[in-house]
Design an enzyme around this catalytic site. Sequence first.
Site, short mmCIF file in Angstrom:
data_model
loop_
_atom_site.label_atom_id
_atom_site.label_comp_id
_atom_site.label_asym_id
_atom_site.label_seq_id
_atom_site.Cartn_x
_atom_site.Cartn_y
_atom_site.Cartn_z
N ASN A 4 -75.78 -32.67 52.77
CA ASN A 4 -75.26 -31.42 53.33
C ASN A 4 -74.19 -31.79 54.34
O ASN A 4 -74.48 -32.09 55.50
CB ASN A 4 -76.44 -30.66 53.98
N LYS A 44 -75.86 -34.12 57.05
CA LYS A 44 -77.31 -34.19 57.02
C LYS A 44 -77.72 -34.66 55.62
O LYS A 44 -77.04 -34.36 54.64
CB LYS A 44 -77.91 -32.79 57.27
N ARG A 79 -74.75 -29.43 49.09
CA ARG A 79 -74.34 -28.10 49.52
C ARG A 79 -72.82 -28.05 49.40
O ARG A 79 -72.13 -28.91 49.96
CB ARG A 79 -74.76 -27.87 50.96
N HIS A 112 -73.61 -18.98 53.69
CA HIS A 112 -74.99 -19.27 54.13
C HIS A 112 -76.01 -18.85 53.07
O HIS A 112 -77.18 -18.60 53.37
CB HIS A 112 -75.34 -18.56 55.47
N HIS A 118 -78.76 -15.51 60.38
CA HIS A 118 -78.60 -16.97 60.40
C HIS A 118 -77.70 -17.28 61.59
O HIS A 118 -76.49 -17.09 61.54
CB HIS A 118 -77.97 -17.46 59.09
N LEU A 119 -78.31 -17.74 62.69
CA LEU A 119 -77.57 -17.96 63.93
C LEU A 119 -77.57 -19.44 64.28
O LEU A 119 -78.49 -19.95 64.93
CB LEU A 119 -78.19 -17.14 65.07
N GLY A 161 -72.38 -22.02 62.81
CA GLY A 161 -71.89 -20.93 61.98
C GLY A 161 -72.92 -19.82 62.06
O GLY A 161 -74.11 -20.11 62.17
N ARG A 217 -65.77 -20.09 66.04
CA ARG A 217 -65.02 -19.11 65.23
C ARG A 217 -65.12 -17.72 65.87
O ARG A 217 -66.18 -17.36 66.38
CB ARG A 217 -65.58 -19.06 63.81
N ILE A 230 -79.98 -21.40 66.71
CA ILE A 230 -80.17 -20.42 67.80
C ILE A 230 -81.29 -19.45 67.43
O ILE A 230 -82.18 -19.16 68.25
CB ILE A 230 -78.85 -19.66 68.07
N GLY A 231 -81.28 -18.95 66.21
CA GLY A 231 -82.29 -17.97 65.79
C GLY A 231 -83.71 -18.51 65.86
O GLY A 231 -84.65 -17.79 66.20
N GLU A 283 -82.17 -25.52 54.11
CA GLU A 283 -81.18 -25.53 53.03
C GLU A 283 -81.36 -26.76 52.15
O GLU A 283 -81.16 -26.70 50.93
CB GLU A 283 -79.77 -25.51 53.62
P1 ADP Z 1 -75.21 -25.76 62.18
O1 ADP Z 1 -76.25 -26.22 61.17
O2 ADP Z 1 -74.47 -24.51 61.81
O3 ADP Z 1 -74.32 -26.85 62.68
P2 ADP Z 1 -77.54 -25.29 63.83
O4 ADP Z 1 -78.30 -24.38 62.94
O5 ADP Z 1 -78.04 -26.67 64.04
O6 ADP Z 1 -76.00 -25.31 63.49
O7 ADP Z 1 -77.46 -24.55 65.27
C1 ADP Z 1 -76.78 -25.11 66.35
C2 ADP Z 1 -76.93 -24.16 67.52
O8 ADP Z 1 -78.33 -24.01 67.82
C3 ADP Z 1 -76.25 -24.66 68.80
O9 ADP Z 1 -75.59 -23.59 69.45
C4 ADP Z 1 -77.43 -25.10 69.63
O10 ADP Z 1 -77.19 -25.00 71.02
C5 ADP Z 1 -78.48 -24.11 69.21
N1 ADP Z 1 -79.81 -24.61 69.56
C6 ADP Z 1 -80.49 -25.64 69.03
N2 ADP Z 1 -81.66 -25.83 69.67
C7 ADP Z 1 -81.72 -24.89 70.64
C8 ADP Z 1 -82.67 -24.54 71.65
N3 ADP Z 1 -83.79 -25.21 71.79
N4 ADP Z 1 -82.38 -23.48 72.44
C9 ADP Z 1 -81.24 -22.80 72.32
N5 ADP Z 1 -80.30 -23.07 71.39
C10 ADP Z 1 -80.53 -24.10 70.56
#
Ligand code: ADP
Length: 415
Positions: free
Chosen positions: A27, A34, A109, A197, A224-225, A228, A257, A345-346, A395
């Site tokens: 990915n 990853k 992916r 996503h 999906h937070l 992205g 973004r 974040i979610g 994913e």
């Molecule tokens: P992507 O896969 O799109 O690169 P992720 O799903 O790994 O991103 O999400 C990254 C986001 O999640 C970052 O903004 C990070 O700060 C937030 N995040 C990860 N762990 C925590 C946490 N424990 N508390 C708050 N935010 C978090």
Amino acid sequence: MSLPDDPADVTAARGLAPLNGPIAVVNAGSSSIKFAVYEALCRETPLFRGQIESIGLAPRLAVANSGGEPVAEQSFPAEGFDHRAATRQILLTIVALLHGTKVSAVGHRVVHGGAEYAAPVRIDPDMLTALGRLVRLAPLHQPQNLAAIEAIAEAAPHLPQVACFDTAFHRSQPPLAQLFALPRRFTASGLRRYGFHGLSYEYVSSRLAELAPDVARARVVIAHLGNGASLCALRDGRSVASTMGFTAADGLMMGTRCGTIDPGLLVYLMDEYGMDARNLEDLIYRQSGLLGVSGISSDMRTLRASPDPSAAEAIALFVYRIVREIASLAGALGGLDALVFTAGIGENDAATRAEVAAGCRWLGLALDDARNESAATRISTEDSAVSAWVIPTDEERMIACHTASVLTSGIVSSP
Ligand code: ADP
């Protein structure tokens, strides 16, 4: 379509060769790759999982086994260590960790499948050329996805590779949800809302169907937070609308973004600031969002820890945009029965979930604060009209399942 418990039964029944070795999943993101390795049947827990992060800055490999214990760690010089080099390194690491067991296939992916690819497919050279034409639509990810595929094809030309598209899940959307209000000739040439996503939404909705089948059949929005960020409206487990559109720059405010923006503003920036397409691309994909508004960081953890009012304003705007877009998708669904949080974040930031839920109170969502703080699976109160959930996305597992299915039975699978 769901697979039976043991896909080997399907392959045997069809006279197809079963996959007799582990499946690797790659990915590739903008600055990290990853990866995970699964037994041939897409088991829930991979044999190991890892990543190379900070490509271009200070590349570092870390791999953990199925028990979460570290099994490999290594740093690399930034210079000359691009996504291809990182992929080659991942392949070498996998070979070493498998102690002579041969990988049977690699699933990737791929962020954009355009209008053509509505399901996972086995990769051949013609297809790579077609996917290369979609780079402009996803400049942060598509080049890295393709670089990873090419690096593996060079190193192991006979290893089957499967592309799993982030856009594919949204091809079930009704025509109106995919249409821009542009002259028809543009629509005919592929200018439409694709959505992204999709692998995450597919996985999370399949988990929701296991946890609460009635809810999964109803009107659901998945948030999906991560770096992205997007929302997807689902009815009966199928995408009916999403916040991302022609590119992955649309919709919610994200790490770097800007999300939805007045199209006239882009014209203004060209006229008044002399910006060209590349300047605008850099602005809307890399300099905006949480990073641009805070002036501090794109990372939610950093912003939550900062006393700077700009950090608080960036988070407030992030939440405000999510709340507005949830209401928009509730309009597309004709109501809302459940809201599901996923991704970095979610899954981890209880404060963001609480703030979003507060903005959705008028829709009938009542959060159980204790459940939210402990990231329980269901975080709404028992009598909440709209239920709220935290479901970690996976994913990689979705890709492993699709890869096994494409190469054995041709069936598109659910985990
Ligand atoms: P992507 O896969 O799109 O690169 P992720 O799903 O790994 O991103 O999400 C990254 C986001 O999640 C970052 O903004 C990070 O700060 C937030 N995040 C990860 N762990 C925590 C946490 N424990 N508390 C708050 N935010 C978090």
